[in-house]
Scaffold this motif. Structure first.
Motif, PDB file in Angstrom:
ATOM      1  N   PRO A  10       0.631  -1.136   0.011  1.00 11.25           N
ATOM      2  CA  PRO A  10       0.155  -0.054  -0.156  1.00 11.25           C
ATOM      3  C   PRO A  10       0.580   1.020  -0.107  1.00 11.25           C
ATOM      4  O   PRO A  10       0.416   2.191  -0.427  1.00 11.25           O
ATOM      5  N   LEU A  14       0.544   3.973  -3.020  1.00 12.57           N
ATOM      6  CA  LEU A  14       0.364   5.574  -2.480  1.00 12.57           C
ATOM      7  C   LEU A  14       1.630   6.643  -2.777  1.00 12.57           C
ATOM      8  O   LEU A  14       1.048   7.028  -3.552  1.00 12.57           O
ATOM      9  N   LYS A  84      -7.075   5.535   1.667  1.00  8.21           N
ATOM     10  CA  LYS A  84      -7.422   4.675   0.502  1.00  8.21           C
ATOM     11  C   LYS A  84      -8.731   4.443   0.472  1.00  8.21           C
ATOM     12  O   LYS A  84      -9.574   4.445   0.590  1.00  8.21           O
ATOM     13  N   TYR A  90      -5.966   4.823  -4.723  1.00  9.06           N
ATOM     14  CA  TYR A  90      -6.078   6.335  -3.358  1.00  9.06           C
ATOM     15  C   TYR A  90      -7.152   7.433  -3.299  1.00  9.06           C
ATOM     16  O   TYR A  90      -6.929   7.317  -4.877  1.00  9.06           O
TER      17      TYR A  90
END
Length: 131
Positions: A10, A14, A84, A90
């Protein structure tokens, strides 16, 4: 979710989204509408209030070219929040300013493509006033 997305943490996803918004901002500030449009998926939808709805990369590029042709430049983002998305990518919300206007980003949805690069699948922003 693509196999590329499954391989990225994650945090890496991002970071890809943050790099993509920086690339969009740089393209806009360089007066490069095609460069702006490259940061959108080919079938992206953009809601630009009060201007209207623009579907697909070509229509989005045409919109940004018109804004650039009117002398808008020097976009900057403040109060940026990344969240998220529940299924993919995102969401970005923020305030923004340009040399001749200011407003808010209500919702930019960034997702990763098969190439591992983040692009906007949807973009909703609003002009709140002139400067």
């Amino acid at each position: 979710m693509s196999s590329e997305q499954q391989q990225l943490t994650p945090e890496q996803q991002l970071l890809a989204c943050q790099q993509a918004i920086a690339a969009w901002q740089q393209a806009f500030n360089n007066q490069d509408a095609a460069g702006c449009a490259k940061q959108y998926h080919s079938n992206a939808v953009m809601e630009a209030k009060p201007f209207g709805r623009f579907e697909g990369r070509a229509a989005i590029e045409q919109f940004w070219q018109g804004i650039i042709d009117q002398g808008f430049c020097d976009v900057d983002y403040t109060d940026v929040t990344w969240t998220k998305h529940e299924t993919e990518g995102y969401l970005l919300t923020s305030k923004w300013t340009m040399n001749k206007a200011y407003g808010v980003v209500h919702r930019e949805h960034w997702t990763l493509g098969e190439d591992g690069k983040a692009r906007l699948i949807s973009d909703e922003f609003e002009v709140l006033g002139e400067r």
